[in-house]
Design a protein around this motif. Structure first.
Motif, PDB file in Angstrom:
ATOM      1  N   THR A 158      17.359  22.554 -35.297  1.00 34.36           N
ATOM      2  CA  THR A 158      17.808  22.860 -36.788  1.00 34.36           C
ATOM      3  C   THR A 158      18.899  23.675 -36.883  1.00 34.36           C
ATOM      4  OG1 THR A 158      15.364  22.176 -37.662  1.00 34.36           O
ATOM      5  CG2 THR A 158      16.918  23.514 -39.023  1.00 34.36           C
ATOM      6  N   ASN A 212      20.554  20.589 -46.022  1.00 33.41           N
ATOM      7  CA  ASN A 212      19.333  20.296 -45.597  1.00 33.41           C
ATOM      8  C   ASN A 212      18.903  18.737 -45.458  1.00 33.41           C
ATOM      9  OD1 ASN A 212      18.714  22.981 -45.358  1.00 33.41           O
ATOM     10  ND2 ASN A 212      17.630  23.312 -47.439  1.00 33.41           N
ATOM     11  N   ALA A 213      19.543  18.053 -46.607  1.00 36.21           N
ATOM     12  CA  ALA A 213      19.482  16.516 -46.520  1.00 36.21           C
ATOM     13  C   ALA A 213      19.858  15.816 -45.359  1.00 36.21           C
ATOM     14  CB  ALA A 213      19.957  16.041 -48.091  1.00 36.21           C
ATOM     15  N   ALA A 230      17.680  16.449 -42.549  1.00 38.83           N
ATOM     16  CA  ALA A 230      16.413  15.607 -42.472  1.00 38.83           C
ATOM     17  C   ALA A 230      16.713  14.153 -42.171  1.00 38.83           C
ATOM     18  CB  ALA A 230      15.861  15.709 -43.968  1.00 38.83           C
ATOM     19  N   THR A 231      17.872  13.627 -42.436  1.00 32.98           N
ATOM     20  CA  THR A 231      18.123  12.364 -41.967  1.00 32.98           C
ATOM     21  C   THR A 231      18.441  12.568 -40.452  1.00 32.98           C
ATOM     22  OG1 THR A 231      19.212  11.826 -44.031  1.00 32.98           O
ATOM     23  CG2 THR A 231      19.824  10.393 -42.172  1.00 32.98           C
ATOM     24  N   VAL A 247      12.950  13.595 -40.557  1.00 33.84           N
ATOM     25  CA  VAL A 247      11.987  14.311 -40.973  1.00 33.84           C
ATOM     26  C   VAL A 247      12.154  14.539 -42.518  1.00 33.84           C
ATOM     27  CG1 VAL A 247      11.133  15.629 -39.045  1.00 33.84           C
ATOM     28  CG2 VAL A 247      12.964  16.680 -40.862  1.00 33.84           C
ATOM     29  N   SER A 248      11.148  15.058 -43.203  1.00 34.28           N
ATOM     30  CA  SER A 248      11.429  15.109 -44.838  1.00 34.28           C
ATOM     31  C   SER A 248      12.222  16.400 -45.200  1.00 34.28           C
ATOM     32  CB  SER A 248      10.182  15.524 -45.608  1.00 34.28           C
ATOM     33  OG  SER A 248       9.456  16.825 -45.148  1.00 34.28           O
ATOM     34  N   GLU A 249      12.923  16.644 -46.201  1.00 33.47           N
ATOM     35  CA  GLU A 249      13.721  17.542 -46.454  1.00 33.47           C
ATOM     36  C   GLU A 249      12.973  19.024 -46.851  1.00 33.47           C
ATOM     37  OE1 GLU A 249      17.245  18.984 -49.683  1.00 33.47           O
ATOM     38  OE2 GLU A 249      16.474  16.773 -49.719  1.00 33.47           O
ATOM     39  N   HIS A 250      11.481  18.813 -47.049  1.00 30.01           N
ATOM     40  CA  HIS A 250      10.656  20.080 -47.202  1.00 30.01           C
ATOM     41  C   HIS A 250      10.412  20.422 -45.968  1.00 30.01           C
ATOM     42  CE1 HIS A 250       7.406  22.392 -48.522  1.00 30.01           C
ATOM     43  NE2 HIS A 250       6.761  21.985 -47.492  1.00 30.01           N
ATOM     44  N   THR A 251      10.196  19.578 -44.804  1.00 29.02           N
ATOM     45  CA  THR A 251      10.081  20.114 -43.324  1.00 29.02           C
ATOM     46  C   THR A 251      11.165  20.798 -43.091  1.00 29.02           C
ATOM     47  OG1 THR A 251       8.598  18.453 -42.797  1.00 29.02           O
ATOM     48  CG2 THR A 251       9.540  19.386 -41.248  1.00 29.02           C
ATOM     49  N   LYS A 303      13.469  22.618 -44.731  1.00 32.16           N
ATOM     50  CA  LYS A 303      13.381  23.835 -45.361  1.00 32.16           C
ATOM     51  C   LYS A 303      12.437  24.720 -44.744  1.00 32.16           C
ATOM     52  CE  LYS A 303      14.699  22.224 -50.032  1.00 32.16           C
ATOM     53  NZ  LYS A 303      14.345  22.167 -51.352  1.00 32.16           N
ATOM     54  N   THR A 304      11.276  24.330 -44.242  1.00 28.90           N
ATOM     55  CA  THR A 304      10.443  25.167 -43.594  1.00 28.90           C
ATOM     56  C   THR A 304      11.174  25.678 -42.292  1.00 28.90           C
ATOM     57  OG1 THR A 304       8.488  24.156 -44.665  1.00 28.90           O
ATOM     58  CG2 THR A 304       8.186  25.383 -42.480  1.00 28.90           C
TER      59      THR A 304
END
Length: 222
Positions: free
Chosen positions: A164, A174-175, A178-179, A183-187, A189-190
């Motif tokens: 990351t 972030n988007a 994620a792509t 993984v998800s964008e929420h992941t 952000k974490t």
């Protein structure tokens, strides 16, 4: 609720131009203008703005010293303004806590977008010139000082957090991360939050600097 902004530049026409552009937006309010670094620091203390647009080269107190004081004494986000896309002082400003920088010939829409992005807690990583600047200054400093690369600093990160950080240093949103990582964008952000917390970094800009300083990425790497 309006985004409160202070505009600091020693050129009156530049200040007036930026203020006019920002004041025309329904969600932005210019609460003060300043003609030097000392005035900028005082304006931040007096008005508690969300964002300070701060010129690097100013009389009385330059933008670098002003950025250190503002970032150290308040939660105000600082965006540096410069005429030059390779100004050596920008690196120090980012390390002092500034959230990014803009060239003074920035387009109207980009100026407004930058203020909104920074006020929302993000950093100005999108412009290619930002990444080029950080890469160039870090490379020159490491060469001049023969600094030892310390990748061990990254040992506190998981493999996914390291990846990351690598993608952050490439300027991906972030988007986009994620792509890339599926993984998800929420992941994402974490992961970003974990990277900043574990490495004691203020924001995404400092994460980019860390990635170059530790050798995780190198200038010109894909």
């Amino acid at each position: 609720m309006s985004i409160r902004v202070v505009v600091a530049d020693d050129q009156e026409l530049v200040r007036a131009g930026f203020s006019m552009i920002l004041e025309a937006q329904p969600d932005i309010e210019v609460v003060a203008e300043a003609g030097d670094g000392a005035e900028a620091v005082a304006a931040v203390q007096r008005h508690a703005p969300d964002v300070l647009l701060l010129d690097i080269r100013m009389p009385v107190m330059d933008g670098l010293d002003a950025a250190r004081r503002v970032c150290g004494q308040s939660s105000c986000k600082v965006v540096m303004l410069t005429t030059f896309d390779l100004d050596e002082y920008v690196y120090e400003a980012l390390c002092a806590g500034a959230s990014g920088f803009l060239l003074k010939d920035v387009r109207r829409d980009d100026l407004v977008h930058a203020v909104r992005v920074v006020a929302a807690g993000d950093s100005l990583l999108a412009p290619t010139v930002t990444r080029r600047l950080v890469a160039d200054i870090v490379r020159r400093r490491r060469e001049e000082a023969a600094a030892e690369v310390t990748p061990q600093r990254l040992d506190v990160l998981t493999a996914r957090e390291v990846e990351t950080l690598r993608l952050l240093a490439r300027g991906l949103s972030n988007a986009e991360i994620a792509t890339t990582l599926f993984v998800s964008e929420h992941t994402v952000k974490t992961h970003v939050s974990n990277v900043l917390g574990k490495l004691a970094l203020r924001d995404r800009v400092q994460a980019v600097i860390c990635a170059y300083e530790t050798g995780l990425v190198t200038p010109g790497s894909p």
